[in-house]
Motif scaffolding. Structure first.
Motif, PDB file in Angstrom:
ATOM      1  N   MET A 176       0.811  -1.211   0.000  1.00  0.00           N
ATOM      2  CA  MET A 176       0.000   0.000   0.000  1.00  0.00           C
ATOM      3  C   MET A 176       0.852   1.272   0.000  1.00  0.00           C
ATOM      4  SD  MET A 176      -3.022   0.967   2.729  1.00  0.00           S
ATOM      5  CE  MET A 176      -3.776  -0.643   2.428  1.00  0.00           C
ATOM      6  N   ASP A 177       1.855   1.322   0.857  1.00  0.00           N
ATOM      7  CA  ASP A 177       2.672   2.533   0.969  1.00  0.00           C
ATOM      8  C   ASP A 177       3.473   2.790  -0.305  1.00  0.00           C
ATOM      9  OD1 ASP A 177       1.749   2.929   3.564  1.00  0.00           O
ATOM     10  OD2 ASP A 177       3.356   1.739   4.442  1.00  0.00           O
ATOM     11  N   GLU A 178       4.025   1.726  -0.883  1.00  0.00           N
ATOM     12  CA  GLU A 178       4.801   1.887  -2.112  1.00  0.00           C
ATOM     13  C   GLU A 178       3.893   2.345  -3.266  1.00  0.00           C
ATOM     14  OE1 GLU A 178       6.739  -1.822  -2.778  1.00  0.00           O
ATOM     15  OE2 GLU A 178       8.064  -1.634  -1.039  1.00  0.00           O
ATOM     16  N   THR A 179       2.671   1.824  -3.293  1.00  0.00           N
ATOM     17  CA  THR A 179       1.738   2.198  -4.357  1.00  0.00           C
ATOM     18  C   THR A 179       1.372   3.677  -4.269  1.00  0.00           C
ATOM     19  OG1 THR A 179       0.810  -0.023  -4.571  1.00  0.00           O
ATOM     20  CG2 THR A 179      -0.583   1.821  -5.252  1.00  0.00           C
ATOM     21  N   TRP A 180       1.038   4.139  -3.088  1.00  0.00           N
ATOM     22  CA  TRP A 180       0.650   5.543  -2.959  1.00  0.00           C
ATOM     23  C   TRP A 180       1.839   6.473  -3.197  1.00  0.00           C
ATOM     24  CZ3 TRP A 180      -3.949   6.551  -4.003  1.00  0.00           C
ATOM     25  CH2 TRP A 180      -4.994   5.714  -3.613  1.00  0.00           C
ATOM     26  N   TYR A 181       3.049   5.974  -2.945  1.00  0.00           N
ATOM     27  CA  TYR A 181       4.232   6.776  -3.279  1.00  0.00           C
ATOM     28  C   TYR A 181       4.332   6.947  -4.798  1.00  0.00           C
ATOM     29  CZ  TYR A 181       9.029   8.349  -3.728  1.00  0.00           C
ATOM     30  OH  TYR A 181      10.148   9.088  -4.054  1.00  0.00           O
ATOM     31  N   GLN A 182       4.149   5.841  -5.528  1.00  0.00           N
ATOM     32  CA  GLN A 182       4.216   5.929  -6.990  1.00  0.00           C
ATOM     33  C   GLN A 182       3.124   6.845  -7.546  1.00  0.00           C
ATOM     34  OE1 GLN A 182       4.902   2.232  -9.271  1.00  0.00           O
ATOM     35  NE2 GLN A 182       5.141   1.202  -7.301  1.00  0.00           N
ATOM     36  N   ALA A 183       1.944   6.804  -6.909  1.00  0.00           N
ATOM     37  CA  ALA A 183       0.836   7.623  -7.404  1.00  0.00           C
ATOM     38  C   ALA A 183       0.991   9.087  -7.024  1.00  0.00           C
ATOM     39  CB  ALA A 183      -0.485   7.083  -6.846  1.00  0.00           C
TER      40      ALA A 183
ATOM     41  N   GLY B 182       4.124  15.733  -5.654  1.00  0.00           N
ATOM     42  CA  GLY B 182       4.579  16.328  -4.406  1.00  0.00           C
ATOM     43  C   GLY B 182       3.866  15.816  -3.178  1.00  0.00           C
ATOM     44  N   THR B 183       3.182  14.681  -3.317  1.00  0.00           N
ATOM     45  CA  THR B 183       2.448  14.086  -2.187  1.00  0.00           C
ATOM     46  C   THR B 183       2.828  12.606  -2.086  1.00  0.00           C
ATOM     47  OG1 THR B 183       0.591  13.774  -3.740  1.00  0.00           O
ATOM     48  CG2 THR B 183       0.503  15.686  -2.256  1.00  0.00           C
ATOM     49  N   PRO B 184       3.927  12.285  -1.386  1.00  0.00           N
ATOM     50  CA  PRO B 184       4.467  10.921  -1.423  1.00  0.00           C
ATOM     51  C   PRO B 184       3.725   9.888  -0.578  1.00  0.00           C
ATOM     52  CG  PRO B 184       5.833  12.329  -0.051  1.00  0.00           C
ATOM     53  CD  PRO B 184       4.812  13.219  -0.702  1.00  0.00           C
ATOM     54  N   THR B 185       2.758  10.301   0.238  1.00  0.00           N
ATOM     55  CA  THR B 185       1.981   9.339   1.022  1.00  0.00           C
ATOM     56  C   THR B 185       0.497   9.573   0.797  1.00  0.00           C
ATOM     57  OG1 THR B 185       1.733  10.716   3.009  1.00  0.00           O
ATOM     58  CG2 THR B 185       3.778   9.409   2.815  1.00  0.00           C
ATOM     59  N   PHE B 186      -0.296   8.562   1.150  1.00  0.00           N
ATOM     60  CA  PHE B 186      -1.750   8.708   1.043  1.00  0.00           C
ATOM     61  C   PHE B 186      -2.240   9.873   1.895  1.00  0.00           C
ATOM     62  CE2 PHE B 186      -6.062   7.689   2.506  1.00  0.00           C
ATOM     63  CZ  PHE B 186      -6.712   7.564   1.286  1.00  0.00           C
ATOM     64  N   ALA B 187      -1.686   9.996   3.110  1.00  0.00           N
ATOM     65  CA  ALA B 187      -2.081  11.099   3.993  1.00  0.00           C
ATOM     66  C   ALA B 187      -1.758  12.446   3.367  1.00  0.00           C
ATOM     67  CB  ALA B 187      -1.402  10.957   5.351  1.00  0.00           C
TER      68      ALA B 187
ATOM     69  N   ALA C 249      -6.961  11.291  -5.206  1.00  0.00           N
ATOM     70  CA  ALA C 249      -6.179  10.072  -4.977  1.00  0.00           C
ATOM     71  C   ALA C 249      -6.511   9.017  -6.022  1.00  0.00           C
ATOM     72  CB  ALA C 249      -6.447   9.536  -3.568  1.00  0.00           C
ATOM     73  N   LYS C 250      -7.784   8.872  -6.346  1.00  0.00           N
ATOM     74  CA  LYS C 250      -8.181   7.904  -7.370  1.00  0.00           C
ATOM     75  C   LYS C 250      -7.620   8.292  -8.740  1.00  0.00           C
ATOM     76  CE  LYS C 250     -12.534   6.608  -5.120  1.00  0.00           C
ATOM     77  NZ  LYS C 250     -12.170   7.208  -3.811  1.00  0.00           N
ATOM     78  N   ASP C 251      -7.689   9.568  -9.061  1.00  0.00           N
ATOM     79  CA  ASP C 251      -7.187  10.026 -10.358  1.00  0.00           C
ATOM     80  C   ASP C 251      -5.676   9.857 -10.464  1.00  0.00           C
ATOM     81  OD1 ASP C 251      -9.765  10.693 -11.043  1.00  0.00           O
ATOM     82  OD2 ASP C 251      -9.522  12.842 -10.630  1.00  0.00           O
ATOM     83  N   PHE C 252      -4.952  10.150  -9.383  1.00  0.00           N
ATOM     84  CA  PHE C 252      -3.501   9.957  -9.366  1.00  0.00           C
ATOM     85  C   PHE C 252      -3.151   8.489  -9.589  1.00  0.00           C
ATOM     86  CE2 PHE C 252      -2.189  13.825  -6.520  1.00  0.00           C
ATOM     87  CZ  PHE C 252      -2.491  14.679  -7.559  1.00  0.00           C
TER      88      PHE C 252
END
Length: 219
Positions: free
Chosen positions: A99-106, A111-116, A127-130
């Motif tokens: 999960m964390d690696e995926t949201w980093y890629q997205a 300029g937003t490396p985490t889901f938070a 988040a969905k569009d990214f």
């Protein structure tokens, strides 16, 4: 259309939850903790007379619904409506990945490396569009695709002619789906969307026709 209370429950803990993997439309079984947690959720809801019940068609949600049903005698008179409309967001290429690696890629290219970080600076729809943008196959659901699907599920609930004023209705679904609903149907800043709903947690919405308002989150 009726005015009623919609109880939203996140499915019990799964192995993918433990391993911090995105599930989306993929599945992993409930852990023993997930089974026990779903039973406890059922006991918390056992005195509520539900007029209708809805559930994602993914196995983890259906198993959770079954365990909740076992604790509530009022369910003997109703059959849950199971539908793919209530599924989790589809993560495309990222299904089953960390999960964390995926949201980093997205998020990192924006300029937003985490889901938070994405939630802090944008919202769940962004988040969905990214994620769809980052998916090399572009198969992940973006916000428009996601809401087109989920809205059909919400319409199933709000147009049910058997639901009357003052009734209670149950929906068993998924973490990001609950976050998405809270993001859309609550006052900005009312709830901390960086905190994901716990497995087996209860979120409540007041429904007035097609107007939905979140009243409690992640209880």
């Amino acid at each position: 259309m009726a005015k009623f209370t919609l109880y939203l429950v996140r499915h019990g803990q799964t192995y993918y939850n433990v391993f911090n993997k995105l599930q989306g439309w993929s599945n992993s079984p409930l852990t023993q903790k997930g089974i026990d947690g779903a039973v406890q959720t059922g006991k918390r809801l056992k005195d509520i007379k539900f007029k209708a019940a809805y559930c994602s068609d993914l196995t983890r949600a259906q198993k959770t619904m079954s365990l909740i049903f076992d604790q509530n005698q009022t369910f003997n008179s109703i059959t849950p409506i199971v539908s793919p409309f209530f599924r989790e967001e589809f993560y495309g290429y990222f299904e089953g990945l960390n999960m964390d690696e995926t949201w980093y890629q997205a998020g990192a290219p924006h300029g937003t490396p985490t889901f938070a970080d994405i939630i802090d600076q944008y919202d769940m729809n962004t988040a969905k569009d990214f994620l769809k943008e980052a998916d090399p196959f572009h198969m992940a659901e973006n916000a428009e695709e996601y809401w087109h699907r989920l809205q059909q599920g919400l319409d199933l609930i709000t147009t049910n002619p058997n639901i009357e004023d003052g009734d209670s209705v149950l929906l068993v679904s998924h973490g990001n789906t609950l976050l998405s609903l809270v993001d859309r149907f609550s006052t900005p800043g009312q709830f901390d969307l960086r905190t994901r709903p716990a497995n087996g947690s209860i979120t409540k919405m007041a429904v007035d026709g097609q107007q939905l308002t979140v009243t409690d989150y992640n209880k």
